[in-house]
Design a protein around this motif. Sequence first.
Motif, mmCIF file in Angstrom:
data_model
loop_
_atom_site.group_PDB
_atom_site.id
_atom_site.type_symbol
_atom_site.label_atom_id
_atom_site.label_comp_id
_atom_site.label_asym_id
_atom_site.label_seq_id
_atom_site.Cartn_x
_atom_site.Cartn_y
_atom_site.Cartn_z
ATOM 1 N N GLY A 1 14.061 -29.268 -69.330
ATOM 2 C CA GLY A 1 13.418 -30.127 -68.350
ATOM 3 C C GLY A 1 13.490 -31.589 -68.756
ATOM 4 O O GLY A 1 13.440 -31.916 -69.940
ATOM 5 N N PHE A 2 13.569 -32.474 -67.753
ATOM 6 C CA PHE A 2 13.669 -33.910 -68.026
ATOM 7 C C PHE A 2 12.597 -34.715 -67.300
ATOM 8 O O PHE A 2 12.618 -35.945 -67.318
ATOM 9 C CB PHE A 2 15.066 -34.419 -67.643
ATOM 10 N N GLY A 3 11.642 -34.034 -66.659
ATOM 11 C CA GLY A 3 10.543 -34.734 -66.006
ATOM 12 C C GLY A 3 9.431 -35.040 -66.986
ATOM 13 O O GLY A 3 9.449 -34.634 -68.151
ATOM 14 N N LEU A 4 8.426 -35.778 -66.511
ATOM 15 C CA LEU A 4 7.251 -36.094 -67.313
ATOM 16 C C LEU A 4 6.009 -35.548 -66.621
ATOM 17 O O LEU A 4 5.989 -35.380 -65.395
ATOM 18 C CB LEU A 4 7.112 -37.613 -67.501
ATOM 19 N N ASP A 5 4.958 -35.298 -67.391
ATOM 20 C CA ASP A 5 3.711 -34.800 -66.805
ATOM 21 C C ASP A 5 3.151 -35.766 -65.771
ATOM 22 O O ASP A 5 2.429 -35.366 -64.856
ATOM 23 C CB ASP A 5 2.667 -34.579 -67.902
ATOM 24 N N SER A 6 3.469 -37.043 -65.926
ATOM 25 C CA SER A 6 2.935 -38.070 -65.030
ATOM 26 C C SER A 6 3.723 -38.207 -63.738
ATOM 27 O O SER A 6 3.408 -39.067 -62.908
ATOM 28 C CB SER A 6 2.926 -39.422 -65.751
ATOM 29 N N ASP A 7 4.723 -37.361 -63.526
ATOM 30 C CA ASP A 7 5.584 -37.501 -62.340
ATOM 31 C C ASP A 7 4.964 -36.957 -61.056
ATOM 32 O O ASP A 7 5.606 -36.968 -60.005
ATOM 33 C CB ASP A 7 6.935 -36.828 -62.588
ATOM 34 N N ALA A 8 3.734 -36.456 -61.144
ATOM 35 C CA ALA A 8 2.946 -36.085 -59.950
ATOM 36 C C ALA A 8 3.605 -35.000 -59.106
ATOM 37 O O ALA A 8 3.569 -35.062 -57.873
ATOM 38 C CB ALA A 8 2.646 -37.321 -59.098
ATOM 39 N N ILE A 9 4.191 -33.989 -59.751
ATOM 40 C CA ILE A 9 4.726 -32.881 -58.964
ATOM 41 C C ILE A 9 3.564 -32.149 -58.294
ATOM 42 O O ILE A 9 2.471 -32.060 -58.841
ATOM 43 C CB ILE A 9 5.576 -31.926 -59.825
ATOM 44 N N HIS A 10 3.772 -31.653 -57.106
ATOM 45 C CA HIS A 10 2.768 -30.963 -56.283
ATOM 46 C C HIS A 10 1.684 -31.914 -55.789
ATOM 47 O O HIS A 10 0.733 -31.473 -55.144
ATOM 48 C CB HIS A 10 2.115 -29.787 -57.033
ATOM 49 N N SER A 11 1.793 -33.205 -56.085
ATOM 50 C CA SER A 11 0.767 -34.173 -55.702
ATOM 51 C C SER A 11 1.372 -35.267 -54.831
ATOM 52 O O SER A 11 2.595 -35.404 -54.754
ATOM 53 C CB SER A 11 0.157 -34.816 -56.958
ATOM 54 N N PRO A 12 0.520 -36.078 -54.194
ATOM 55 C CA PRO A 12 1.050 -37.251 -53.505
ATOM 56 C C PRO A 12 1.759 -38.165 -54.507
ATOM 57 O O PRO A 12 1.410 -38.222 -55.686
ATOM 58 C CB PRO A 12 -0.206 -37.915 -52.936
ATOM 59 N N ASN A 13 2.760 -38.890 -54.035
ATOM 60 C CA ASN A 13 3.506 -39.857 -54.830
ATOM 61 C C ASN A 13 4.304 -39.220 -55.967
ATOM 62 O O ASN A 13 4.473 -39.803 -57.035
ATOM 63 C CB ASN A 13 2.574 -40.942 -55.380
ATOM 64 N N GLU A 14 4.825 -38.018 -55.728
ATOM 65 C CA GLU A 14 5.733 -37.406 -56.694
ATOM 66 C C GLU A 14 6.917 -38.337 -56.929
ATOM 67 O O GLU A 14 7.397 -38.992 -56.004
ATOM 68 C CB GLU A 14 6.239 -36.061 -56.150
ATOM 69 N N HIS A 15 7.376 -38.388 -58.178
ATOM 70 C CA HIS A 15 8.506 -39.259 -58.476
ATOM 71 C C HIS A 15 9.283 -38.728 -59.678
ATOM 72 O O HIS A 15 8.822 -37.834 -60.393
ATOM 73 C CB HIS A 15 8.054 -40.700 -58.730
ATOM 74 N N PHE A 16 10.459 -39.294 -59.896
ATOM 75 C CA PHE A 16 11.344 -38.889 -60.988
ATOM 76 C C PHE A 16 12.060 -40.133 -61.487
ATOM 77 O O PHE A 16 12.679 -40.864 -60.694
ATOM 78 C CB PHE A 16 12.347 -37.849 -60.476
ATOM 79 N N GLY A 17 11.956 -40.403 -62.780
ATOM 80 C CA GLY A 17 12.552 -41.599 -63.347
ATOM 81 C C GLY A 17 14.071 -41.601 -63.226
ATOM 82 O O GLY A 17 14.715 -40.573 -63.469
#
Length: 463
Positions: free
Chosen positions: A423-439
């Motif tokens: 995996g290359f995401g971060l815990d702060s990427d807001a998956i399943h939440s508003p404002n999901e993002h990916f660096g």
Amino acid sequence: MKNVKNYLSENKDRFLNELIELLKIPSVSADSAFSQDVLDTAEMVKARLEEAGCDIVEIHETAGYPIVYGEKIINTDLPTVLVYGHYDVQPADPINLWHSPPFEPVIKKTEKHPEGAIFARGACDDKGQMYMHVKALELMVKTDQLPCNVKFMIEGEEEVGSNNLAIYVAENREKLANDVILISDTGMIANDVPSITTGLRGLSYVEVEVTGPNRDLHSGLYGGAVANPINILTKMIASLHDENNHITIPGFYDKVEELSTEERAEMAKAPFSIEKYQEALDIESVYGEKGYSTNERNSIRPTLDVNGIWGGYTGEGAKTVIASKAFAKISMRLVPNQDWKEITELFKTHFEAIAPKGVKVVVKPHHGGQGYVTPIDTIAYQAASKAYETTFGKKPIPQRSGGSIPIVSLFEKELKSKTILMGFGLDSDAIHSPNEHFGLWNYFKGIETIPYFYEYFTEMTKK
């Protein structure tokens, strides 16, 4: 691997624009209003796999949404990597909490992503991470550096339980035969602290319904005289945890694996700041099961959480009513050895048993899956570790995740192969939440790292 960075640099804009087009399609599998969008996404994934270099790409129909299968077989004597991902996404609700429309991708700089992050539903979970593998294949094929065979299995029902995937896998064992399964649907500790997920929690997801009187009642005329389903439901839910936040369902912990002091000490070595954790979530204090750290609570311990609760009047203004029904959705994250079907039955039996007279309770199971732990002494893990070390400049930390990918244990059962979770995401990427993002850095770093896994896995397998 030669010219990896050059090819990536020359095609960065195109790689990003292609992901943006994928993210524009609202492929929400949980809502039938988006059915055509889910199907359109499957077609786009098929087209992209063909463009990337797969010789065979097929859309396989299921009782639900289709599975996109692709393959590039260069030599049957070489190892085969099976890539799994999903093209469906979570619902975007609540829409009003998004800073930009969830299916109109925008790129913004953040503290964690100073080079920019792409904000959209599915950016990290899982379109962005799935698409890294498509582009990694293109990179290897176009530079004539694909060292082994590759197969793709991209589904459209992961966010609703993957029920039809189990049938598909059981019916296509030979087609899906592989030496290792590669998934990017997890995260890592930080951009400067790479990690490989070695454990996933299982899941049991249920919906409960509490019914009282046969119709909504006037709260003045009937209040205090009949059971209020909302009041009853909240009391029942509250009773599911004791004063130490220990789950009270009889038998719930019977098969929970207790990690040794040594294993817990190893986990504690991972960089973690409780102050930064609380600041990021804007909370004054953490909360959870007594006797365990925050990182243990969200990875090696089972949980029970209410995901939604409703009933009665929730519109603007007041309406004095005692609702006839109340509902809640509840998820239980499980650790290895806990069987999700057994836990679901334990929940059902207990929840029905604690219902007071005056109400009727129905427990409706939705979906679930087993937990999974992958060993770190395998060739596949060592290859993944070396790949991260090559591109990040440091050895990754093995880490258990609190999330669930229920089909991983299914793969091992049906296909007899291990799974590596890069995996290359971060815990702060807001998956399943508003404002999901990916660096953007994470997206491109994934495309850069994945080819090295293929190279090292092939080399180590030959020895």
